[in-house]
Write a protein that holds these residues in place. Structure first.
Motif, mmCIF file in Angstrom:
data_model
loop_
_atom_site.group_PDB
_atom_site.id
_atom_site.type_symbol
_atom_site.label_atom_id
_atom_site.label_comp_id
_atom_site.label_asym_id
_atom_site.label_seq_id
_atom_site.Cartn_x
_atom_site.Cartn_y
_atom_site.Cartn_z
ATOM 1 N N ILE A 1 -5.247 10.689 1.145
ATOM 2 C CA ILE A 1 -5.304 9.400 0.318
ATOM 3 C C ILE A 1 -6.681 8.674 0.256
ATOM 4 O O ILE A 1 -7.568 8.475 -0.417
ATOM 5 C CB ILE A 1 -4.209 8.453 0.434
ATOM 6 C CG1 ILE A 1 -2.862 8.951 0.199
ATOM 7 C CG2 ILE A 1 -4.526 7.237 -0.346
ATOM 8 C CD1 ILE A 1 -2.457 9.351 -1.235
ATOM 9 N N ASP A 2 -6.937 8.743 1.862
ATOM 10 C CA ASP A 2 -8.253 8.021 1.909
ATOM 11 C C ASP A 2 -9.402 8.764 1.411
ATOM 12 O O ASP A 2 -10.451 8.291 0.905
ATOM 13 C CB ASP A 2 -8.359 7.846 3.464
ATOM 14 C CG ASP A 2 -7.279 6.911 4.190
ATOM 15 O OD1 ASP A 2 -6.839 7.234 5.384
ATOM 16 O OD2 ASP A 2 -6.828 6.185 3.296
ATOM 17 N N GLN A 3 -9.370 10.036 1.279
ATOM 18 C CA GLN A 3 -10.637 10.806 0.877
ATOM 19 C C GLN A 3 -10.792 10.459 -0.672
ATOM 20 O O GLN A 3 -11.557 10.845 -0.980
ATOM 21 C CB GLN A 3 -10.626 12.154 1.322
ATOM 22 C CG GLN A 3 -11.063 12.337 2.886
ATOM 23 C CD GLN A 3 -10.718 13.774 3.446
ATOM 24 O OE1 GLN A 3 -10.495 14.608 2.882
ATOM 25 N NE2 GLN A 3 -10.786 13.632 4.697
ATOM 26 N N LYS B 1 -0.439 10.818 -6.313
ATOM 27 C CA LYS B 1 -0.829 10.310 -4.899
ATOM 28 C C LYS B 1 0.295 10.712 -3.895
ATOM 29 O O LYS B 1 -0.097 10.896 -2.908
ATOM 30 C CB LYS B 1 -0.901 8.807 -5.048
ATOM 31 C CG LYS B 1 -2.448 8.402 -5.590
ATOM 32 C CD LYS B 1 -2.379 6.982 -6.236
ATOM 33 C CE LYS B 1 -3.549 7.011 -7.339
ATOM 34 N NZ LYS B 1 -3.226 5.948 -8.298
ATOM 35 N N ARG B 2 1.431 10.788 -4.176
ATOM 36 C CA ARG B 2 2.670 11.014 -3.139
ATOM 37 C C ARG B 2 2.388 12.359 -2.906
ATOM 38 O O ARG B 2 2.631 12.655 -1.598
ATOM 39 C CB ARG B 2 3.878 10.759 -3.933
ATOM 40 C CG ARG B 2 5.143 10.867 -2.916
ATOM 41 C CD ARG B 2 6.463 10.819 -3.878
ATOM 42 N NE ARG B 2 7.453 10.831 -2.560
ATOM 43 C CZ ARG B 2 8.861 10.820 -2.905
ATOM 44 N NH1 ARG B 2 9.043 10.433 -4.361
ATOM 45 N NH2 ARG B 2 9.585 10.956 -2.091
ATOM 46 N N GLU C 1 0.607 -1.147 -0.057
ATOM 47 C CA GLU C 1 -0.127 -0.217 0.096
ATOM 48 C C GLU C 1 0.825 1.414 0.128
ATOM 49 O O GLU C 1 0.931 2.301 -0.676
ATOM 50 C CB GLU C 1 -0.923 0.112 1.247
ATOM 51 C CG GLU C 1 -1.868 0.807 1.361
ATOM 52 C CD GLU C 1 -2.783 1.039 2.575
ATOM 53 O OE1 GLU C 1 -3.020 2.126 3.352
ATOM 54 O OE2 GLU C 1 -3.188 -0.011 3.166
ATOM 55 N N ALA C 2 2.007 1.215 0.755
ATOM 56 C CA ALA C 2 2.512 2.137 1.128
ATOM 57 C C ALA C 2 3.326 2.599 -0.279
ATOM 58 O O ALA C 2 3.681 3.796 -0.832
ATOM 59 C CB ALA C 2 3.835 2.063 1.879
ATOM 60 N N TYR C 3 3.754 1.525 -1.162
ATOM 61 C CA TYR C 3 4.397 1.762 -2.369
ATOM 62 C C TYR C 3 3.381 2.101 -3.414
ATOM 63 O O TYR C 3 3.736 3.124 -4.253
ATOM 64 C CB TYR C 3 5.012 0.241 -2.855
ATOM 65 C CG TYR C 3 5.754 0.577 -4.345
ATOM 66 C CD1 TYR C 3 5.052 -0.200 -5.201
ATOM 67 C CD2 TYR C 3 6.984 0.942 -4.447
ATOM 68 C CE1 TYR C 3 5.500 0.049 -6.604
ATOM 69 C CE2 TYR C 3 7.486 1.163 -5.534
ATOM 70 C CZ TYR C 3 6.673 0.694 -6.827
ATOM 71 O OH TYR C 3 7.186 0.749 -7.916
ATOM 72 N N ALA C 4 2.260 1.525 -3.408
ATOM 73 C CA ALA C 4 1.326 2.286 -4.545
ATOM 74 C C ALA C 4 1.109 3.499 -4.279
ATOM 75 O O ALA C 4 0.765 4.330 -5.293
ATOM 76 C CB ALA C 4 0.079 1.454 -4.247
ATOM 77 N N VAL C 5 1.225 4.180 -3.202
ATOM 78 C CA VAL C 5 0.734 5.539 -3.057
ATOM 79 C C VAL C 5 2.179 6.412 -3.268
ATOM 80 O O VAL C 5 2.295 7.381 -4.277
ATOM 81 C CB VAL C 5 0.690 6.026 -1.684
ATOM 82 C CG1 VAL C 5 0.498 7.541 -1.218
ATOM 83 C CG2 VAL C 5 -1.023 5.289 -1.359
ATOM 84 N N LEU C 6 3.418 5.921 -2.871
ATOM 85 C CA LEU C 6 4.413 6.650 -2.946
ATOM 86 C C LEU C 6 5.325 6.618 -4.359
ATOM 87 O O LEU C 6 5.843 7.473 -4.622
ATOM 88 C CB LEU C 6 5.670 6.232 -1.964
ATOM 89 C CG LEU C 6 5.244 6.744 -0.533
ATOM 90 C CD1 LEU C 6 6.262 6.168 0.463
ATOM 91 C CD2 LEU C 6 4.600 8.061 -0.290
#
Ligand SMILES: [Zn+2]
Ligand SMILES: [Zn+2]
Length: 383
Positions: A77-79, A65-66, A55-60
């Motif tokens: 991110i959540d929103q 998203k980062r 999950e961390a990787y998907a965002v960063l």
């Protein structure tokens, strides 16, 4: 949501890390925590960890998203996205795809992630088991009551599928090989639902094999099996009853990848001309001459083993039933037997000699005289 760990912390990197550092950190951790690489007792923990780092990787790894994450933290991110969305947009269907996409690899590229993850299961992996057992076969065999009484061995012939002799079960035309399934990328399962709460199911394209056949074997049409007539001896236990299904392990269809199915032999016990079977008991009917019924005597009674002598008491009635203990059917898987019931009838000859006729007429005279005295009502019958 705020209970989530910081994504940089999760990957163990600095806030200003570049994409190469992010990838490298993720790869290192993914290999370390992949649930298929840890001992059983650590699997649950590893799964959680693996989800967290993925999950961390998907965002960063996604600049947009980062940026949102950097500005608003998890809330940013959540929103805006659920992780399901993140992965749906990226069209990642499974972990090996994700990793291959990031790091390259795949077949022929020097053992990338695909080889490492091939056959890897994650998420609801218990539910996605491919059926690799061959088909069961059921056949029927008829036996006589005598066979059921003593137990027997029967040779049966039936048809089963065995590994194709031309392709040795692969289903591929001679000189060719099955290729990696394009839908599941060789995993045999496809992942559905969200990334976090994913469910795996058997790949509909390859049926879970992970491979598909481009050029089908001409002998088996790609099924990997060909039909063969098989002859085997089946032991039928004594006391067997109609409808009993005997299992012969591994004698069903073979499976190109797994273990063969079973053969089930359903026993049918044929009706017998002299004996009727009621569970473990037998019954039979014997007609005896009138004088024996009146005077009593010994008669010979057939059983399934041998003839035995039975005593008839004087004044035996038509229809009277005698029980011979232990002369019935042996009970399946037990050491005792049922009983034989003998129903007595009076034998009426269809033809008699003149001498016999004279005897009977004389007898009737005697009989009607004494019978008429006792029962006047019947007297006129004899006159
Ligand atoms: Zn074949
Ligand atoms: Zn497939």
């Amino acid at each position: 949501m705020s209970s989530k760990r910081d994504y940089y912390e999760v990957l163990g990197i600095e806030k200003n890390s570049d994409i190469a550092a992010i990838k490298s950190a993720y790869r290192h951790l993914a290999l370390k925590y992949h649930p298929d690489r840890v001992p059983d007792e650590k699997k649950k923990e590893a799964e959680e960890k693996f989800k967290e780092i993925s999950e961390a990787y998907a965002v960063l790894s996604d600049p947009q998203k980062r940026a949102n994450y950097d500005k608003f933290g998890h809330a940013g991110i959540d929103q805006q996205y659920s992780y399901e969305d993140i992965f749906r947009q990226a069209d990642f269907s499974d972990f090996s795809d994700i990793l291959n996409n990031i790091f390259g690899g795949g077949p022929g590229r020097g053992g990338g992630f695909s080889s490492f993850f091939s056959g890897g299961r994650f998420g609801a992996r218990e539910s996605a088991h491919r059926q690799t057992t061959g088909r069961d076969v059921e056949i029927r065999v008829s036996i006589t009551l005598e066979d059921a009484y003593g137990g027997c061995e029967k040779e049966v012939t039936y048809t089963r599928g065995v590994k194709c002799s031309s392709c040795d079960g692969s289903g591929a035309k001679a000189g060719t090989k099955p290729v990696r399934c394009p839908l599941c990328k060789g995993r045999g399962v496809i992942t559905e639902g969200s990334f976090i709460f994913s469910v795996e199911r058997i790949c509909p394209e390859c049926g879970g094999r992970g491979t598909v056949i481009k050029y089908k074997c001409g002998v088996c049409a790609g099924h990997g099996l060909e039909k063969k007539n098989e002859k085997i001896k089946v032991k039928i236990p004594r006391g067997v009853i109609s409808g009993t299904s005997l299992r012969v392990r591994n004698k069903g269809y073979e499976s190109p990848e797994g273990i063969p199915g079973n053969l089930y032999v359903v026993v049918q016990v044929e009706p017998h001309s002299a004996f009727e079977r009621i569970e473990n008991d037998l019954s039979t009917h014997i007609d005896i001459p009138y004088p024996v019924a009146v005077l009593g005597g010994k008669i010979s009674v057939p059983t399934l083993e041998k003839d035995i002598q039975m005593k008839i008491p004087p004044s035996c009635k038509d229809g009277q039933v005698f029980r011979l203990k232990g002369y019935g059917m042996p009970r399946l898987n037990a050491s005792y037997s049922g009983d034989l019931f003998v129903k007595i009838g009076i034998f009426i000859p269809s033809k008699i000699s003149s001498k016999e006729k004279a005897f009977l007429e004389e007898y009737l005279k005697q009989f009607s005289a004494s019978f008429g005295e006792k029962k006047p009502f019947y007297k006129k019958i004899f006159e």
